[in-house]
Design a protein around this motif. Structure first.
Motif, PDB file in Angstrom:
ATOM      1  N   PHE A  72       8.113  41.160   5.256  1.00  0.00           N
ATOM      2  CA  PHE A  72       8.687  39.899   6.222  1.00  0.00           C
ATOM      3  C   PHE A  72       8.869  38.656   5.248  1.00  0.00           C
ATOM      4  N   TYR A  73      10.012  38.239   5.358  1.00  0.00           N
ATOM      5  CA  TYR A  73      10.547  37.034   4.499  1.00  0.00           C
ATOM      6  C   TYR A  73      11.031  35.818   5.423  1.00  0.00           C
ATOM      7  N   PHE A  74      10.284  34.766   5.237  1.00  0.00           N
ATOM      8  CA  PHE A  74      10.701  33.563   5.915  1.00  0.00           C
ATOM      9  C   PHE A  74      11.244  32.502   4.975  1.00  0.00           C
ATOM     10  N   CYS A  75      12.567  32.187   5.065  1.00  0.00           N
ATOM     11  CA  CYS A  75      13.420  31.559   4.167  1.00  0.00           C
ATOM     12  C   CYS A  75      14.474  30.894   4.830  1.00  0.00           C
ATOM     13  N   LYS A  76      14.999  29.915   4.263  1.00  0.00           N
ATOM     14  CA  LYS A  76      16.146  28.955   4.551  1.00  0.00           C
ATOM     15  C   LYS A  76      17.333  29.828   4.643  1.00  0.00           C
ATOM     16  N   LYS A  77      18.444  29.612   5.392  1.00  0.00           N
ATOM     17  CA  LYS A  77      19.708  30.187   5.413  1.00  0.00           C
ATOM     18  C   LYS A  77      20.410  30.534   4.122  1.00  0.00           C
ATOM     19  N   GLU A  78      20.299  29.543   3.437  1.00  0.00           N
ATOM     20  CA  GLU A  78      21.256  29.659   2.023  1.00  0.00           C
ATOM     21  C   GLU A  78      20.522  30.564   1.107  1.00  0.00           C
ATOM     22  N   GLU A  79      19.113  30.775   1.367  1.00  0.00           N
ATOM     23  CA  GLU A  79      18.328  31.858   0.521  1.00  0.00           C
ATOM     24  C   GLU A  79      18.692  33.098   0.959  1.00  0.00           C
ATOM     25  N   LEU A  80      19.253  33.539   2.074  1.00  0.00           N
ATOM     26  CA  LEU A  80      19.412  34.756   2.588  1.00  0.00           C
ATOM     27  C   LEU A  80      19.861  35.803   1.406  1.00  0.00           C
ATOM     28  N   ILE A  81      21.130  35.700   0.892  1.00  0.00           N
ATOM     29  CA  ILE A  81      21.753  36.347   0.016  1.00  0.00           C
ATOM     30  C   ILE A  81      20.674  36.625  -1.427  1.00  0.00           C
TER      31      ILE A  81
END
Length: 272
Positions: A96-105
Motif C-alpha cells: 500500500f502506498y499513500f502519496c501525493k498525486k504528483e508522486e504517482l509516476i
C-alpha cells in the motif's frame, strides 16, 4: 527492440484505490461497512484466479502477479478503512502506498511496475509517456465474472508500423494522440512478452488468462500483422476481432475484457 527475456520474478501491477473502491457510494454506507466495490474489483479477482492456477500447477512458481495499491494522502482512520476493506473482500494486495498525486509516476517507477491500470485516461497517458506500460480499465458491472482474466491489445497500434501510424490523422486523430499510440506500442511489447510467458504455462483449453486483439480502424492486413507481431513477441492471441471502422462497443460488451491496452485508440472519437 531487445530480445525477449525470461522473467522469473513477480509481474508487478499497480492501481489506485478509487478504482478498486467506489467512493461515490460512501454516503450510503455506514462506518462499520467495508468500502463499496469499484471498477477494478473483478480485475483483481481475475488476477488472483490466475495466480491460484499457477501455484496449483507449480508450488514454487515465481512468475505471479503482485498488486500494488496507491492512494492519496488521507487520515489514519481512512487508511485503516482501506486496508480493512481489502482484507474484508479477500483481496491480495502486496503493498500500500499513500502519496501525493504528483508522486504517482515516481512510485510506479521505483516499484518497477510492469502494468499500471486506471480508469483515468490522463493517468494512463502520463504513464505511457514515462516508460510505464499502462492500460485502461474496462467497466465490469458484473462482480461475479471472475473465471478469466481478459486482456485486449489494440491491433491498430500493434499492426501499424510507426510510419503508417501517421495515417491515423486521416481519421481525425491529432499529432499528440498519434505520438501516444507510438509510445503505447513500445510499452505493449514489454507487457505482451511477460503475459506471453505466463500464458504458455497453461494449455490451450480452460486457461484462466485470455488475450484478444481488437483492430478498430485498420484493415484485415493490419489485424494479421498485429497477430504476427504478437507471436514474435511470444504471445498467441486467443481471439481476434477486425472491425474495419465499425463501432467497438458491441464487441466490448460481448467480450467483457478487464483491461484495454490501446493507448486510448478505442475511446477516440467518443462516437465509437
Amino acid at each position: 527492440m531487445e530480445d525477449n527475456k525470461i522473467c522469473t520474478g513477480p509481474l508487478m501491477i499497480a492501481l489506485q484505490y478509487n478504482d478498486l473502491f467506489d467512493l461515490d457510494k460512501l454516503s450510503t454506507s455506514t462506518n462499520t461497512d467495508a468500502l463499496p466495490k469499484g471498477r477494478a474489483f473483478t480485475f483483481i479477482k481475475a488476477v488472483q484466479t490466475v495466480n491460484e492456477r499457477l501455484v496449483d500447477q507449480n508450488k514454487t512458481e515465481s512468475l505471479l502477479f503482485e498488486v500494488i495499491l496507491i492512494a492519496k494522502e488521507c487520515s489514519e482512520e481512512f487508511k485503516r478503512k482501506i486496508v480493512e476493506s481489502v482484507k474484508h473482500y479477500g483481496l491480495e494486495i502486496g503493498k500500500f502506498y499513500f502519496c501525493k498525486k504528483e508522486e504517482l509516476i515516481n512510485t510506479l517507477q521505483s516499484n518497477k511496475v510492469k502494468l499500471f491500470v486506471s480508469t483515468d485516461r490522463d493517468a494512463v497517458y502520463n504513464a505511457l509517456h514515462t516508460g510505464i506500460p499502462a492500460a485502461l480499465l474496462n467497466d465490469q458491472a458484473d462482480h461475479h465474472i471472475l473465471n478469466k482474466l481478459k486482456v485486449i491489445f489494440s491491433g491498430d497500434v500493434i499492426g501499424f508500423s510507426e510510419d503508417t501510424l501517421d495515417s491515423l490523422s486521416d481519421f481525425g486523430f491529432s499529432e499528440t494522440q498519434i505520438e501516444t499510440f507510438k509510445a503505447a506500442k513500445i510499452r505493449m511489447k514489454e507487457f505482451a512478452v511477460l503475459i506471453g510467458q505466463m500464458r504458455r504455462k497453461f494449455g490451450l483449453e480452460n486457461s484462466p488468462l485470455c488475450t484478444c486483439v481488437l483492430t478498430v480502424w485498420g484493415s484485415r492486413n493490419i489485424c494479421a500483422t498485429a497477430l504476427k507481431t504478437l507471436r514474435e513477441w511470444g504471445l498467441d492471441a486467443d481471439e481476434a476481432f477486425c472491425l474495419a471502422g465499425a463501432p467497438c462497443r458491441p464487441i466490448l460488451a460481448v467480450v467483457k475484457p478487464h483491461i484495454l491496452l490501446d493507448g486510448g485508440l478505442h475511446n477516440i472519437p467518443e462516437s465509437q
